[in-house]
Write a protein that holds these residues in place. Structure first.
Motif, PDB file in Angstrom:
ATOM      1  N   SER A  74       0.826  -1.212   0.000  1.00 22.34           N
ATOM      2  CA  SER A  74       0.000   0.000   0.000  1.00 22.34           C
ATOM      3  C   SER A  74       0.859   1.260   0.000  1.00 22.34           C
ATOM      4  N   SER A 102       1.898   2.117  -4.336  1.00 19.55           N
ATOM      5  CA  SER A 102       0.926   1.898  -5.412  1.00 19.55           C
ATOM      6  C   SER A 102       1.409   2.499  -6.729  1.00 19.55           C
ATOM      7  N   ASP A 145      -4.249  -4.634  -3.934  1.00 22.23           N
ATOM      8  CA  ASP A 145      -2.916  -4.477  -4.513  1.00 22.23           C
ATOM      9  C   ASP A 145      -2.813  -5.231  -5.837  1.00 22.23           C
TER      10      ASP A 145
END
Length: 331
Positions: free
Chosen positions: A199, A202, A227
């Motif tokens: 996270s 990204s 993800d």
């Protein structure tokens, strides 16, 4: 008392035979003696395989052979001073150069003053004498990059670099800066524990890459469905203890509806004795089992269809550490 061997005064075929009997590390040393020796080595069409660069405390060139080729070599380029300060430093003109073939015994170790070649010129020289068209990978292993990024790009940016490789303790900011300055790379491999939380990066997941590889035995990659859905690479390879058959099933359900449109190949490695239940993996998918005699290797294979009639296959294979799930688009 011995006299110098008149190598360059031998007939061409004889001199070529002598050079071909040299260790490759000595051939490189010979090639930088003059323009003539450089052209002689290039004309031999030696099969060296590939070259790679590491950018850590100093810059190194690693030369790896193809199968049945010569031994690997590492050439290290040392600055005049240690440059141990906290500030980024410009890519330097090497004061001395060392080459080594056997890393354990330091066999075929050479060291000499740099013959006036910059880092950029050294890379160009290796590519030229061995007729290599691209740099296989540019590797980063330190938490932060020691070198000024503009200077690093000026030194290496003209070369076609295939992969950025982040490993050991390479930091996230270092990787993001590398991608910013070497944006033409087609592949990224991440094997550093600093990337355990996807996270936080990204911006890397959404890159239009040919290949994105995440996860390693030294990592505890905490991958999630969101993800996976962010990834925009043609091929992805994920090794993570948080992968589950239910998560990958949901991923394929999203793919059926049109997500991850660039994806052609995917590999999901379930580690730490992770178990894949094929009923859970295939639940809700329109699939057809492939006959066993058509399956390459062990495991089970299934054909699945996307809503736009695109066809792919899923292969489930048990390993010593868990399970591997392979996906491939059929064209």
């Amino acid at each position: 008392m011995s006299s110098a061997f008149p190598l360059l005064r031998l007939p061409e075929k004889a001199s070529d035979l002598v050079i071909e009997c040299m260790e490759f590390i000595d051939i490189v040393t010979f090639s930088v003696a003059s323009k003539k020796t450089k052209e002689i080595v290039r004309s031999l069409n030696l099969d060296i395989g590939r070259i790679a660069l590491t950018v850590n405390d100093i810059i190194k060139i690693r030369v790896d052979p193809d199968e049945d080729g010569p031994s690997s070599m590492v050439w290290s380029f040392h600055p005049e001073n240690d440059n141990a300060g906290p500030e980024p430093i410009p890519v330097y003109m090497p004061a001395r150069v060392t080459g080594m073939r056997d890393f354990m015994t330091r066999r075929n170790f050479v060291e000499y003053e740099n013959p006036g070649l910059s880092i950029r010129e050294w890379v160009d020289h290796f590519q030229y004498i061995f007729s290599i068209e691209e740099i296989d990978y540019l590797s980063f292993a330190n938490e932060t990059c020691k070198f000024d990024w503009i200077s690093l790009k000026d030194a290496l940016g003209k070369f076609n670099i295939n992969t950025l490789f982040f490993h050991d303790v390479c930091g996230l900011e270092c990787a993001q800066m590398a991608l910013k300055h070497f944006s033409s790379v087609s592949s990224v491999s991440v094997f550093s524990p600093n990337f355990n939380d996807p996270s936080r990066y990204s911006d890397i997941l959404i890159q239009n890459l040919d290949l994105l590889t995440l996860g390693h035995e030294d990592m505890v990659l905490r991958i999630g469905l969101d993800d996976l859905l962010l990834m925009n690479s043609k091929a992805v390879s994920i090794q993570s203890p948080t992968l589950t058959d239910k998560m990958v099933n949901r991923f394929f359900k999203h793919w059926i509806k049109g997500s991850n449109p660039r994806m052609e190949v995917a590999h999901f490695a379930f580690v730490n004795d992770g178990v894949v239940n094929k009923e859970i993996m295939l639940k809700g998918l329109r699939y057809q089992e492939v006959l066993l005699d058509e399956v390459v290797g062990n495991g089970e294979k299934y054909t699945i269809w996307r809503n736009d009639r695109t066809v792919g296959t899923i292969r489930i294979h048990q390993t010593d550490q868990g399970y591997d799930v392979f996906f491939q688009l059929l064209k």
